[in-house]
Design a protein around this motif. Structure first.
Motif, PDB file in Angstrom:
ATOM      1  N   GLU A  82      43.694  97.186  45.529  1.00 46.30           N
ATOM      2  CA  GLU A  82      45.038  97.741  45.372  1.00 46.30           C
ATOM      3  C   GLU A  82      45.083  98.625  44.124  1.00 46.30           C
ATOM      4  OE1 GLU A  82      47.888  97.130  47.420  1.00 46.30           O
ATOM      5  OE2 GLU A  82      46.337  96.340  48.741  1.00 46.30           O
ATOM      6  N   ARG A  83      45.626  99.822  44.278  1.00 46.03           N
ATOM      7  CA  ARG A  83      45.719 100.770  43.163  1.00 46.03           C
ATOM      8  C   ARG A  83      47.139 100.754  42.599  1.00 46.03           C
ATOM      9  NH1 ARG A  83      42.077 104.770  42.511  1.00 46.03           N
ATOM     10  NH2 ARG A  83      43.673 106.367  42.372  1.00 46.03           N
ATOM     11  N   ILE A  84      47.232 100.534  41.297  1.00 47.76           N
ATOM     12  CA  ILE A  84      48.522 100.366  40.621  1.00 47.76           C
ATOM     13  C   ILE A  84      48.824 101.572  39.745  1.00 47.76           C
ATOM     14  CG2 ILE A  84      49.741  99.004  38.864  1.00 47.76           C
ATOM     15  CD1 ILE A  84      48.098  96.610  39.774  1.00 47.76           C
ATOM     16  N   ALA A  85      50.094 101.963  39.748  1.00 46.77           N
ATOM     17  CA  ALA A  85      50.616 102.883  38.740  1.00 46.77           C
ATOM     18  C   ALA A  85      51.437 102.036  37.786  1.00 46.77           C
ATOM     19  CB  ALA A  85      51.481 103.972  39.366  1.00 46.77           C
ATOM     20  N   LEU A  86      51.038 101.996  36.539  1.00 42.82           N
ATOM     21  CA  LEU A  86      51.728 101.239  35.512  1.00 42.82           C
ATOM     22  C   LEU A  86      52.634 102.178  34.741  1.00 42.82           C
ATOM     23  CD1 LEU A  86      52.176  98.702  33.747  1.00 42.82           C
ATOM     24  CD2 LEU A  86      50.160  99.412  32.428  1.00 42.82           C
ATOM     25  N   ILE A  87      53.927 101.884  34.738  1.00 43.21           N
ATOM     26  CA  ILE A  87      54.883 102.694  33.991  1.00 43.21           C
ATOM     27  C   ILE A  87      55.112 102.023  32.648  1.00 43.21           C
ATOM     28  CG2 ILE A  87      57.190 103.687  33.932  1.00 43.21           C
ATOM     29  CD1 ILE A  87      57.223 103.370  37.020  1.00 43.21           C
ATOM     30  N   ILE A 100      48.629 105.463  45.483  1.00 41.75           N
ATOM     31  CA  ILE A 100      49.151 104.331  44.730  1.00 41.75           C
ATOM     32  C   ILE A 100      49.701 103.299  45.719  1.00 41.75           C
ATOM     33  CG2 ILE A 100      50.902 103.559  43.073  1.00 41.75           C
ATOM     34  CD1 ILE A 100      48.620 105.228  41.824  1.00 41.75           C
ATOM     35  N   ASP A 101      49.266 102.054  45.578  1.00 48.00           N
ATOM     36  CA  ASP A 101      49.713 100.982  46.469  1.00 48.00           C
ATOM     37  C   ASP A 101      50.876 100.183  45.897  1.00 48.00           C
ATOM     38  OD1 ASP A 101      47.558 101.381  48.416  1.00 48.00           O
ATOM     39  OD2 ASP A 101      46.268 100.669  46.797  1.00 48.00           O
ATOM     40  N   LEU A 117      60.235 103.949  45.407  1.00 46.30           N
ATOM     41  CA  LEU A 117      60.781 103.145  46.507  1.00 46.30           C
ATOM     42  C   LEU A 117      61.225 104.027  47.671  1.00 46.30           C
ATOM     43  CD1 LEU A 117      62.838 100.508  44.500  1.00 46.30           C
ATOM     44  CD2 LEU A 117      60.826 100.047  45.928  1.00 46.30           C
ATOM     45  N   ARG A 118      61.851 105.155  47.365  1.00 44.08           N
ATOM     46  CA  ARG A 118      62.282 106.072  48.422  1.00 44.08           C
ATOM     47  C   ARG A 118      61.084 106.595  49.227  1.00 44.08           C
ATOM     48  NH1 ARG A 118      65.492 108.372  44.137  1.00 44.08           N
ATOM     49  NH2 ARG A 118      67.492 107.316  44.167  1.00 44.08           N
ATOM     50  N   ARG A 119      59.923 106.704  48.572  1.00 43.53           N
ATOM     51  CA  ARG A 119      58.701 107.151  49.263  1.00 43.53           C
ATOM     52  C   ARG A 119      58.031 106.007  50.026  1.00 43.53           C
ATOM     53  NH1 ARG A 119      57.814 109.647  44.167  1.00 43.53           N
ATOM     54  NH2 ARG A 119      56.218 108.117  43.630  1.00 43.53           N
ATOM     55  N   GLY A 120      58.537 104.791  49.828  1.00 43.02           N
ATOM     56  CA  GLY A 120      57.974 103.643  50.524  1.00 43.02           C
ATOM     57  C   GLY A 120      56.910 102.887  49.745  1.00 43.02           C
ATOM     58  N   THR A 121      56.778 103.176  48.459  1.00 40.62           N
ATOM     59  CA  THR A 121      55.789 102.485  47.630  1.00 40.62           C
ATOM     60  C   THR A 121      56.427 101.223  47.039  1.00 40.62           C
ATOM     61  OG1 THR A 121      54.809 104.617  47.024  1.00 40.62           O
ATOM     62  CG2 THR A 121      54.203 102.709  45.679  1.00 40.62           C
ATOM     63  N   PRO A 122      55.832 100.061  47.242  1.00 40.51           N
ATOM     64  CA  PRO A 122      56.378  98.837  46.649  1.00 40.51           C
ATOM     65  C   PRO A 122      56.382  98.908  45.133  1.00 40.51           C
ATOM     66  CG  PRO A 122      54.680  98.326  48.283  1.00 40.51           C
ATOM     67  CD  PRO A 122      54.638  99.808  48.045  1.00 40.51           C
ATOM     68  N   CYS A 123      57.367  98.277  44.515  1.00 39.81           N
ATOM     69  CA  CYS A 123      57.503  98.314  43.061  1.00 39.81           C
ATOM     70  C   CYS A 123      57.840  96.918  42.532  1.00 39.81           C
ATOM     71  CB  CYS A 123      58.621  99.273  42.650  1.00 39.81           C
ATOM     72  SG  CYS A 123      58.359 100.973  43.161  1.00 39.81           S
ATOM     73  N   VAL A 124      57.386  96.682  41.290  1.00 37.57           N
ATOM     74  CA  VAL A 124      57.719  95.466  40.563  1.00 37.57           C
ATOM     75  C   VAL A 124      58.284  95.885  39.231  1.00 37.57           C
ATOM     76  CG1 VAL A 124      56.759  93.419  39.420  1.00 37.57           C
ATOM     77  CG2 VAL A 124      55.851  94.149  41.632  1.00 37.57           C
ATOM     78  N   VAL A 125      59.405  95.261  38.840  1.00 32.80           N
ATOM     79  CA  VAL A 125      60.002  95.542  37.535  1.00 32.80           C
ATOM     80  C   VAL A 125      59.684  94.353  36.621  1.00 32.80           C
ATOM     81  CG1 VAL A 125      62.147  95.938  36.288  1.00 32.80           C
ATOM     82  CG2 VAL A 125      61.814  96.948  38.556  1.00 32.80           C
ATOM     83  N   ALA A 126      58.954  94.647  35.533  1.00 32.73           N
ATOM     84  CA  ALA A 126      58.527  93.565  34.621  1.00 32.73           C
ATOM     85  C   ALA A 126      59.526  93.398  33.491  1.00 32.73           C
ATOM     86  CB  ALA A 126      57.158  93.893  34.047  1.00 32.73           C
TER      87      ALA A 126
END
Length: 92
Positions: free
Chosen positions: A2-7, A63-64, A83-92
């Motif tokens: 799984e490829r993550i984008a970290l904000i 990005i997964d 999210l609008r593009r359909g990419t799952p997100c997690v808010v830390a």
């Protein structure tokens, strides 16, 4: 993998990078920070995620999962569009 984008790459983001460094199932592919944070994010990436790109916005492809660790403004700027593009997100 799984490829993550970290904000964000402050205290929480840096800790996540360190935790994920040796994970075989997850790869931090992108670190998303404002221009002013890029030098520090590049340094953190060298230590913990050498294949990650440091960018100003979440990549549109490859990005997964998006993990937000930057604060409220990042939700509107980066999480909602992902999210609008359909990419799952997690808010830390």
């Amino acid at each position: 993998m799984e490829r993550i984008a970290l904000i964000g790459c402050g205290a929480i983001g840096s800790a996540l990078l360190a935790l994920l460094k040796d994970d075989k199932a997850l790869e931090v592919a992108a670190i998303v920070v404002p221009e002013s944070g890029m030098p520090a994010a590049r340094e953190a990436a060298q230590q913990h995620a050498p294949r990650a790109v440091v960018v100003g916005s979440v990549p549109l492809a490859g990005i997964d999962l998006v993990v937000e660790a930057a604060g409220h403004a990042a939700i509107e700027a980066h999480v909602l569009p992902a999210l609008r593009r359909g990419t799952p997100c997690v808010v830390a």
